[in-house]
Design an enzyme around this catalytic site. Sequence first.
Site, PDB file in Angstrom:
ATOM      1  CE  LYS A  91       3.506   4.376  -4.339  1.00 30.54           C
ATOM      2  NZ  LYS A  91       3.409   5.790  -4.695  1.00 30.54           N
ATOM      3  CG  ASP A  92      -1.143   6.970  -5.146  1.00 23.67           C
ATOM      4  OD1 ASP A  92      -0.151   7.427  -4.550  1.00 23.67           O
ATOM      5  OD2 ASP A  92      -1.112   6.535  -6.313  1.00 23.67           O
ATOM      6  NE  ARG A 139       7.713   6.396   1.569  1.00 22.44           N
ATOM      7  CZ  ARG A 139       8.568   5.723   0.801  1.00 22.44           C
ATOM      8  NH1 ARG A 139       9.596   5.090   1.353  1.00 22.44           N
ATOM      9  NH2 ARG A 139       8.411   5.688  -0.514  1.00 22.44           N
ATOM     10  NE  ARG A 140      10.235   6.246  -2.866  1.00 26.58           N
ATOM     11  CZ  ARG A 140       9.348   6.210  -3.847  1.00 26.58           C
ATOM     12  NH1 ARG A 140       9.098   7.314  -4.563  1.00 26.58           N
ATOM     13  NH2 ARG A 140       8.703   5.095  -4.140  1.00 26.58           N
ATOM     14  NE  ARG A 161       3.601  15.393  -9.784  1.00 32.41           N
ATOM     15  CZ  ARG A 161       2.325  15.626 -10.056  1.00 32.41           C
ATOM     16  NH1 ARG A 161       1.838  16.845  -9.918  1.00 32.41           N
ATOM     17  NH2 ARG A 161       1.539  14.659 -10.487  1.00 32.41           N
ATOM     18  NE  ARG A 167       8.173  10.185 -10.747  1.00 29.55           N
ATOM     19  CZ  ARG A 167       7.724  10.399  -9.523  1.00 29.55           C
ATOM     20  NH1 ARG A 167       8.420   9.959  -8.488  1.00 29.55           N
ATOM     21  NH2 ARG A 167       6.595  11.024  -9.320  1.00 29.55           N
ATOM     22  CB  CYS A 254      -0.153   9.410   0.782  1.00 33.31           C
ATOM     23  SG  CYS A 254      -0.906  10.441  -0.474  1.00 33.31           S
TER      24      CYS A 254
END
Length: 329
Positions: A91-92, A139-140, A161, A167, A254
């Site tokens: 995805k990166d 997106r989230r 981040r 997190r 992305c």
Amino acid sequence: MNATPSPAASGGLAPLRLGTRRSALAMAQSGLIADLVREITGRPVELVEITTYGDTSREHLARIGGTGVFVSALRDALLSGEIDLAVHSLKDLPTAEPDGLTLAAIPRREDPRDALIARDGLTFDRLPPGARIGTGSPRRAAQLNAWARAFGLDIETVPIRGNVDTRIGYVRSGRLDAVVLAAAGLIRLGRIGEATELLDVGHVLPAPGQGALAVECAASNVALTARLAEIDDPYTRVAVTAERSLLAALEAGCSAPVGALADLLADGQVVTEMRLRGVVGSLDGTTLVQLSTTGPVPASPSEAGDLGRELAAEMLAKGAAGLMGERAL
């Protein structure tokens, strides 16, 4: 860098140098690939730790453009011959493949879903009014806000981040009510038990390629490319190719608010169809363009790419282009 096995100890075979980011998750992912590569080649594999721009910058990914910030240094090391292969979270990876490199293998995908880690064991629908949810992903944010709006929940998405510990620490310390992370990363770190809910893809589609790993090497290294093909999973490759082709056709990186997932549908033990779903949304969740298409499993990555581009064209016709610039959290 890990200790290098001596050629004598490994039957005289020089070790393959596998480039990886330094984070605990990247090292865990690269370790999984290293085991597979040792098995198919019979050669020792050493991990070469490389720091990327995305690791050193403290800016939010949506602001620095996300695409390639965790990748460029690894690719430079491949092109210079410093390493023999590199492992990325797919995805990166930018959708355009650079000259001189080849995507030699995409092993079987892990769970592509997003995972919620909330205080007090809460699920998303039980979060309190005004809940603060941490995510660095537009997106989230777009889909979480839309989902919350659907049943009258007021939430605030907060840009964050950091590594997995950082997190999750925001929740444990009480600074946030919840955070959202990729389930695959938690699984690979042995921490999926900390998730309070795996988010239904009917509400939150993952990032294109989420849960999959990409093994890249120099195109000129034909022998290694051929051996790495042995760990490629053809079903995963056609699925993620469709997702990434949709992303590319939307001309989005992305860090854009784009989700996509290609499901392989089976009749008993036989995979018969593939369903591709895509979504683009405004950050506040008030507007979503969400479409899907189902058809025979693509016979090749080329066919899968066609499927992604066709669905992207339909999404653009429905207004997706107007949502592409929504990246700042």
